[in-house]
Design an enzyme around this catalytic site. Structure first.
Site: not given
Lengths: 118, 150
Positions: B97-99, B102
Site C-alpha cells: 500500500v502507498c504510504v 494510506s
C-alpha cells in the site's frame, strides 16, 4: 526509456484523485520515465489559470503543476473536445498547455508503455 | 458443482496467449464503492491459472482502504482482506500500500502511529507500506505490464 501516460479526468476540487495522479506523475518522472500528462473531461479544470485557493478552503495544487517542469514534465496536454464541452479556450488555461484532439491523444497513448487513469 | 464462469474462461484464454510477463497489478478503486478489488482478484486468479507470475499488487488512492484492519463487515458478505491474504500467501506475492495514500486515509502502521502519537495501528498485517517509487520501479522492470483496476 519508459513512456508513461497519465490521463487525469477528475476535477481539482471535490476529489483528490487528480492530486494523487500528479503525485504519481512526479514519481514516474523521478524514475526517469518520459511522462505524458493528459487532461481530459473534468480533468481540464486543473489547467484553469484563475484558480483561487482561498475560495475552496484547501491547498491549491497548481503549485504542484508548476513544479512539474523541474521534473522534466514540461508538456501538459488538454483534450480539445473537453475544452469545447465546457466552453473553454486557450486563454483560460495555464501557459505551455498543448491542445490535442482525442484522436491525437489516442495515438499518444498507443505509443506509451504504461498508462494510468485518474 | 459450480459452472465455469465464461468471463473467467475468456480471460484465461487471453492470458495464455500472452508471452511471459511480469504483471504489475495496481488497484485504485475503493473496496466499498467500486468493483475494483473483485475484478482484480478475479483477474489475478485467471492470470495465475494461465501460468503468469504476479510479483506484487500495489494499492493506491481509495484502494488502500482495503488494508484497514478495523473493517468489520457482515459475516455473509465477502471479506476482501481474507481474499487478498489467502491469494497472496498461496502465490507468494506482496500486498503493497502507498504510504501517502494510506496515511491520509487512516490506514497506518505501528511506526506511523507512534510518530503521530496515535493509539494503535490500523494497517492489517498482510499488507506492506511502501512509497510510490516501488510502483515506478516495478514498472521499470523489463517485460512488465501494468494493469490498473479502478
Amino acid at each position: 526509456m519508459i513512456t508513461t501516460s497519465l490521463i487525469i479526468q477528475t476535477p481539482p476540487i471535490g476529489t483528490i484523485a487528480g492530486k494523487e495522479g500528479l503525485d504519481l506523475a512526479l514519481v514516474c518522472a523521478a524514475f526517469e520515465h518520459k511522462v505524458n500528462l493528459i487532461f481530459a473531461d473534468e480533468g481540464i479544470f486543473h489547467l484553469i489559470n484563475s484558480q483561487k485557493s482561498d475560495l475552496f478552503d484547501d491547498k491549491n495544487h497548481d503549485k504542484q503543476l508548476k513544479a512539474l517542469e523541474f521534473y522534466d514534465i514540461d508538456k501538459l496536454y488538454a483534450e480539445v473536445e473537453s475544452l469545447v464541452r465546457f466552453s473553454l479556450t486557450a486563454e483560460h488555461l495555464l501557459s505551455d498547455v498543448e491542445m490535442l484532439s482525442s484522436s491525437q491523444i489516442n495515438s499518444l497513448i498507443s505509443q506509451s508503455d504504461k498508462i494510468f487513469s485518474f | 458443482m459450480t459452472a465455469v464462469n465464461p468471463f473467467l474462461k475468456a480471460i484465461c484464454l487471453f492470458m495464455t496467449s500472452l508471452p511471459q510477463t511480469n504483471l504489475c497489478i495496481l488497484v485504485t478503486g475503493s473496496p466499498s464503492q467500486s468493483q475494483a478489488h473483485l475484478s482484480a482478484l478475479r483477474f489475478i486468479r485467471a492470470a495465475l491459472k494461465a501460468q503468469q507470475v504476479i510479483k506484487s499488487v500495489f494499492f493506491y488512492q481509495d484502494g488502500v482502504l482495503v488494508a484497514n484492519s478495523y473493517t468489520c463487515k457482515p459475516s455473509d458478505e465477502l471479506n476482501l482482506i481474507e481474499e487478498w491474504t489467502a491469494l497472496s500467501e498461496a502465490h507468494n506475492f506482496e500486498l503493497q500500500v502507498c504510504v501517502a495514500a494510506s496515511n491520509r486515509r487512516g490506514v497506518i502502521n505501528q511506526t506511523e502511529a507512534q510518530l503521530n502519537q496515535i493509539n494503535g495501528e490500523s494497517l492489517h498485517q498482510s499488507f506492506q507500506v511502501l512509497g510510490l517509487g516501488q510502483l515506478a520501479a516495478a514498472m521499470s522492470a523489463p517485460h512488465s505490464q501494468l494493469i490498473q483496476f479502478k
